[in-house]
Design an enzyme around this catalytic site. Structure first.
Site, short mmCIF file in Angstrom:
data_model
loop_
_atom_site.label_atom_id
_atom_site.label_comp_id
_atom_site.label_asym_id
_atom_site.label_seq_id
_atom_site.Cartn_x
_atom_site.Cartn_y
_atom_site.Cartn_z
N SER A 133 0.97 -1.24 -0.04
CA SER A 133 0.24 -0.07 -0.08
C SER A 133 0.91 1.24 0.04
O SER A 133 1.90 1.29 0.52
CB SER A 133 -0.81 -0.09 1.22
OG SER A 133 -1.42 1.37 1.42
N THR A 142 -5.79 2.84 -6.52
CA THR A 142 -7.04 2.57 -5.83
C THR A 142 -8.00 4.34 -6.13
O THR A 142 -7.39 5.28 -5.83
CB THR A 142 -6.89 2.49 -4.56
OG1 THR A 142 -6.01 1.22 -4.16
CG2 THR A 142 -8.10 2.30 -3.53
N TYR A 147 -2.22 5.70 -3.94
CA TYR A 147 -3.16 6.39 -3.65
C TYR A 147 -2.36 7.80 -4.36
O TYR A 147 -1.45 8.36 -4.09
CB TYR A 147 -3.39 6.74 -2.17
CG TYR A 147 -4.24 5.97 -1.51
CD1 TYR A 147 -5.55 5.63 -2.21
CD2 TYR A 147 -4.04 5.26 -0.30
CE1 TYR A 147 -6.45 4.73 -1.51
CE2 TYR A 147 -4.50 4.27 0.35
CZ TYR A 147 -6.08 4.07 -0.25
OH TYR A 147 -6.78 3.01 0.34
N LYS A 163 -8.27 -0.24 -9.14
CA LYS A 163 -9.11 -0.89 -7.71
C LYS A 163 -10.10 -0.22 -7.52
O LYS A 163 -9.93 1.13 -7.05
CB LYS A 163 -7.99 -1.24 -6.69
CG LYS A 163 -8.60 -1.70 -5.33
CD LYS A 163 -7.65 -2.11 -4.49
CE LYS A 163 -8.16 -3.01 -3.33
NZ LYS A 163 -8.19 -1.87 -2.33
N HIS A 193 -13.70 -2.01 -1.53
CA HIS A 193 -12.68 -1.50 -0.40
C HIS A 193 -13.28 -2.32 0.92
O HIS A 193 -13.20 -1.59 2.00
CB HIS A 193 -12.87 0.00 -0.21
CG HIS A 193 -11.56 0.53 0.16
ND1 HIS A 193 -10.64 1.21 -0.69
CD2 HIS A 193 -10.84 0.74 1.39
CE1 HIS A 193 -9.37 1.57 -0.13
NE2 HIS A 193 -9.52 1.20 1.25
C1 LIG Z 1 -7.39 -1.96 7.84
C2 LIG Z 1 -7.34 -1.97 6.25
C3 LIG Z 1 -6.66 -1.05 5.57
C4 LIG Z 1 -6.80 -0.91 4.10
N1 LIG Z 1 -5.84 -0.28 3.54
C5 LIG Z 1 -6.07 -0.08 1.97
C6 LIG Z 1 -4.80 0.61 1.52
O1 LIG Z 1 -4.02 1.25 1.89
N2 LIG Z 1 -5.15 0.57 0.08
C7 LIG Z 1 -6.05 0.04 -0.82
O2 LIG Z 1 -6.25 0.10 -1.76
N3 LIG Z 1 -7.05 -0.65 0.17
C8 LIG Z 1 -7.02 -0.96 1.39
N4 LIG Z 1 -7.82 -1.41 2.18
C9 LIG Z 1 -8.87 -2.25 1.23
C10 LIG Z 1 -8.21 -3.72 0.79
O3 LIG Z 1 -7.10 -3.68 -0.16
C11 LIG Z 1 -9.36 -4.67 0.40
O4 LIG Z 1 -10.01 -4.20 -0.57
C12 LIG Z 1 -10.42 -5.04 1.64
O5 LIG Z 1 -9.91 -5.23 2.73
C13 LIG Z 1 -10.77 -6.43 0.90
O6 LIG Z 1 -11.93 -6.91 1.73
P1 LIG Z 1 -11.75 -8.06 2.96
O7 LIG Z 1 -10.92 -7.18 4.09
O8 LIG Z 1 -13.05 -8.37 3.35
O9 LIG Z 1 -10.59 -9.08 2.41
C14 LIG Z 1 -7.74 -1.50 3.55
C15 LIG Z 1 -8.84 -2.56 4.32
C16 LIG Z 1 -8.49 -2.54 5.63
C17 LIG Z 1 -9.48 -3.41 6.24
#
Ligand SMILES: Cc1cc2nc3c(=O)[nH]c(=O)nc-3n(C[C@H](O)[C@H](O)[C@H](O)COP(=O)(O)O)c2cc1C
Ligand SMILES: Cc1cc2nc3c(=O)[nH]c(=O)nc-3n(C[C@H](O)[C@H](O)[C@H](O)COP(=O)(O)O)c2cc1C
Ligand SMILES: Cc1cc2nc3c(=O)[nH]c(=O)nc-3n(C[C@H](O)[C@H](O)[C@H](O)COP(=O)(O)O)c2cc1C
Ligand SMILES: Cc1cc2nc3c(=O)[nH]c(=O)nc-3n(C[C@H](O)[C@H](O)[C@H](O)COP(=O)(O)O)c2cc1C
Lengths: 360, 360, 360, 360
Positions: free
Chosen positions: B105, B164, B138, B231, B255
């Site tokens: 990330s 994203t 980002y 994404k 997300h």
């Molecule tokens: C704690 C946390 C931090 C996340 N940080 C990012 C991020 O920095 N960039 C991003 O594109 N998605 C981020 N996401 C989204 C995840 O990439 C992903 O889309 C999502 O967690 C998928 O669902 P799941 O947790 O049910 O597997 C984050 C999700 C969580 C839970």
């Protein structure tokens, strides 16, 4: 401490109200099926966002000739002093500070004149116009008294009359504590249900006769020049007729699930009302609006604006005027975030094709 | 002791995180309808197994020119040091040990260069190539800063950029504890939401203007030779346009239910995206993937691979690098078992006719 | 004290088993969606009773040339000594006392010869024929061993072979306590899953190769003159092929929700299997059968008979042989009551037009 | 203190009954799916109110030549002395006071003659005619005894016979406490289920033979001049035949979910019965009626009137005769309020187009 949504205010409010007041505010009629539907109908609707849209826009709308900062108003809620000693005055100040329309109830616990004056005074301090103030009318047993209320509202500067038609036979709920009363109705007789064993209970009694009818609407239409909105109309046929009778707007509402249990949510009904009235008058909607995405959904289905009910009481109970203002701000912030995330930064971009049924 | 599924890790993880970190990881936006839908949509899908099939096969897939041991990647999760002091380094080691692709990330709590180096080092020890590493971008308020990130990712050997697009206006959640920060962004300004009473809240503010738009995608396309995946795109029309604009893959994602509550699950949407893009680019999917049968369902609906999000944090919190590796192994084992029990030992045998709606 | 239904036995049984045994008996695969569906699918079906019908009739059916007192059998359940020291002997006695067919498992904790002998002995005491006894076969890694099991079953007087095809890759669950073992398999090697890091996990391993295939069915068909039923087939196409390959019956089953989570309930699938096989062979069904109305529904959908699984273990744990016998009696009494109340006192009157979907 | 709905009486009643009596009153057959459906089916129906209607009207209806103050009767409930020492006498007094029809059960715990006399006496005091009294008949094993009951009912002034056909094989539930018995049946033999191991359980036994058949209905039709209603018929075909056989009314009922679990709610079935019988005889409905809106829905679907069952026992337990009278009054008040709020102040205005399915 942590008040970041209307749900937080609701959760917190329980501890700030006497149990019977809490119950009175929260409750719905019967088994509360309609009350739950009001939320569930929103929750069943999914959102389909456009990616990477241009986000310049605004939530501003026009309504009955006035500009509103957002398509959100404070709906009529009786006896607001149940939630906070300042009652409707606190609400009026919050509405003014946030430039948000407010509908004062016939059953306000502060005189309708005082509510309007309070808003005007604060607006003057801010050197801004007062927010749109509307007066919600419950018909009184004698037309003279109803007329008196309308005239007082006109005098006090209210800009529209909201005739609520769906609560004529709602059994009065709470026993009002000392100092909270229907001050606008001082000196007017209040209807009450009586029945003799074996005799008529409700149908065919004076109480039933006093419920608002089409002839009352015609009378009101003739009695005032203010715009009239009818609140509590849900069927297409009735809405069409109301428009023919000259109303200026409709509030699609089931009274927050407090009257007839089994009514569908306004969210389920507004599209057919919109089709029937074909844009002739603006439609508003209330019932269960608690977050920005709800506003988005209501607008996409045909509402020009929404009203919030109970959240006013929650916010008043937790933090008075500041709470009410914060509540409005939260909702408007969420609305803007939802519009942005949906890729629809203008209210007219909120169309039914942004919505989808959620399967689960 | 008894960690036999991703659900076990999740259950156990609560005790290994500070409450506010746990909440941050687990939470969804609003009423968490989308969060729940992400699971429910998988659960509603039934499986129709072929009996007594030949079970020779493999889970191996090709993706953007690289071979992956299984159609499972580690999605981008910010601030992994919230879950474990080693943070992204532990994840990178687990990914390398299990030969599993990882998306770092922008908001990693370890420098992107260090993550890549760590993977490469361990891979060298194993005398194997490093697993596919992608960098999730980002967009920053200034293009110069975005470009700097891309260049650093290219230098560090990342093999794709994941842009994203769905979280530009997501309110920042947690207050980061000392020592956990967005180290990649040192020296770059962070956007923040401000609003004056009565003024614009979000729409039409600089914050909204900074959200990624189509022109940003075009700029990025021109700025790098790396494959670009977008994404957070969920609609067919947008996906088609993105393909026209030259993206190399799409990650159908909401997300993890963390942004706009009310979005349908990716599982509900991927088929229409697949139809719209007609196989022009690979589709990935994330959100709610927790067990082997979920992977099977996603693939049968058109995904080339899936990404897991929160399970990384759960596993890291419980047992660091070993936990993350075990988590990946469990999921891959379940995937193979599911494919075998379904009588579909090859990924291309996973077609929609193996699926059925569960009635209940 | 108050044991008036299979549900009562289930409730009571928890206190009569070690927690890990209880869990082993009750559990389903994954998130237990299939386990729940097995019940829910029955519960969704409504019954439409004929009024004032003539109630002379019987539950007796013919199956593979034998008469059964009711269309209810005891399905194969491994290691019944987990529930009661007498294990399969108690079950065999109950089956004999109630004249009910029983399927002994390859994984029985009493030798298959002893089970059959025990039934025969008690039947002789009652001066009645023993109930139908079938042997459930799990293919062994070496065909020689499988053949040995079949021959022993033939010798011992089993009247049919039930080839279970859906559990080849089910991870072994419980750690067996001292004295409970797969006595039939003494001296035969047991398969186990092994995987080297980075190596194949399941697909393409010897374990996968050992899963039953169509060639194994052909081999078995050639190897024995006993009727063969295949257990665990759920799709119409496969069922049709199995009939072509010469099987004598099919047990539509998802192994009690213990193998692949996401399988629909047999209740949802049996009609299409029935259509595909057109009555060529009898269909049996198991999974979630707990009361008389369930049997009625299964038969109306096309089953010739049902099998009960877990209730055997519940009844054995609570009251051994007497419990098992009482359990069968309760179920048969409920079946007769349901048929009577439905106005269908004969099994052939149980047709799909007696069923209706319950809306809620 | 706070008894404002039938639900309040139900909630309160638990504390006024011995646990086994409470269970006996409340319970449904099997898993109580039908019991729950009886409520759920009402709850799924939404109401569509006409706005501002004229509210002059009445709930009065004609039924079998008598005028009823409201389309609400007290259904047959056995052994009412379980709830209150006065038992059916208290109920009869309440029915008389509220001018409400009552159906006395064959299994009343007060002699049928005494029930009728009690109603007549109180009516005389009020100088009013007694309310309609009907006698519910369970066929006895000997026709002579059934005839005796009918003659006694005729003598005592009952105005109709309700032949209940759906409970012939219902296992007797509760063990009656001292002093509560089926006094009408003194001296008549009671059927009981017996079974020898291996022998017939129910089908083909004398118990099954004694269940009511079409020939019994013909016999009854010939035996009395009183109007006959059949209670427990739910299918269109049977209803049509019953009308041909000369019945004067039908009570669409599943015996409060107490007999065959899986029966749909009467609410789901009555429309097809109404179509099949085309208004030839009045249809009544019972099962789950607990509030005014339920009555409205039943009537809109084709019922001429509804019966309430369990609420009688709740009200008797809480407050005897006064409770029963209050319960009736509450329900009638709610009915009038519902009709008024729906804009349908006359029963004939209650048509299916006032109803809509609730989505959630
Ligand atoms: C704690 C946390 C931090 C996340 N940080 C990012 C991020 O920095 N960039 C991003 O594109 N998605 C981020 N996401 C989204 C995840 O990439 C992903 O889309 C999502 O967690 C998928 O669902 P799941 O947790 O049910 O597997 C984050 C999700 C969580 C839970
Ligand atoms: C405590 C309370 C008092 C209310 N008083 C009035 C009133 O005086 N006049 C009126 O038209 N509606 C009244 N309503 C109905 C509201 O205007 C509104 O229709 C309803 O609350 C909307 O639903 P919501 O509470 O879910 O937002 C009242 C509602 C509540 C909860
Ligand atoms: C504890 C347990 C052991 C089982 N052992 C076997 C077995 O050895 N062979 C087999 O074919 N099925 C086995 N099954 C599956 C059952 O035969 C049957 O398909 C399933 O239990 C039916 O579902 P029910 O338990 O809901 O009635 C077993 C099931 C359970 C619960
Ligand atoms: C405790 C109890 C006793 C009953 N006894 C009789 C009876 O003697 N005869 C009869 O026809 N129905 C009997 N019923 C059925 C009722 O008449 C009626 O069909 C049912 O209670 C309606 O459902 P409700 O209880 O939800 O209103 C009985 C029901 C209950 C709960």
């Amino acid at each position: 401490a942590d008040l970041r949504s209307l749900a937080d205010y609701e959760r917190r409010a329980a501890a700030h109200m006497a149990p019977e007041v809490w119950r009175h505010v929260q409750e719905g009629a019967g088994r509360e099926i309609t009350l739950r539907e009001n939320r569930a109908a929103f929750d069943r609707i999914g959102l389909l966002p456009r990616a990477m849209a241009d986000l310049s826009g605004t939530t501003r709308i026009e309504l009955l000739g006035r500009s509103h900062a957002a398509p959100i108003m404070l709906g009529p809620i009786a006896y607001q002093r149940l939630a906070n000693p300042d009652g409707e005055l606190a609400t009026a100040r919050a509405a003014t500070a946030l430039d948000t329309g407010m509908v004062a109830s016939t059953l306000s616990s502060v005189r309708l004149e005082d509510i309007a004056a309070c808003a005007r005074l604060l607006a003057a301090e801010f050197a801004r116009p007062a927010p749109p103030l509307w007066f919600q009318l419950y018909l009184q047993q004698e037309r003279g008294h109803s007329l008196e209320l309308v005239r007082r509202a006109e005098e006090a500067g209210y800009e529209a009359i909201v005739l609520t038609i769906d609560a004529g036979l709602k059994p009065s709920g709470i026993v009002l504590p000392d100092g909270v009363e229907a001050v606008n109705l001082a000196g007017m007789p209040r209807p009450r249900q009586t029945s003799t064993p074996g005799g008529a209970i409700l149908l065919g009694t004076p109480l039933a006769a006093a419920a608002p009818g089409w002839e009352d609407l015609a009378w009101l239409r003739a009695a005032t020049r203010l715009p009239i909105l009818v609140k509590g109309m849900v069927l297409a046929d009735d809405a069409r007729r109301a428009v023919e009778e000259g109303v200026d707007g409709l509030i699609v509402s089931n009274h927050g699930g407090r009257v007839l249990d089994g009514l569908p949510s306004p969210v389920e009904l507004i599209q057919s009302v919109a089709e029937a009235t074909g844009g002739a008058v603006p439609l508003l909607l209330d019932g269960g609006v608690r977050q920005g995405t709800d506003v988005v959904k209501a607008l996409a289905l045909g509402a020009r604006a929404v009203l919030v009910g109970r959240p006013q009481m929650h916010a008043l109970a937790v933090a008075g005027m500041a709470g009410a203002a914060h509540m409005i701000h939260l909702l408007r912030t969420e609305l803007e975030a939802a519009m942005a995330q949906l890729g629809c930064p203008k209210v007219e971009m909120l169309t039914p094709d942004r919505l989808v049924s959620l399967a689960g």
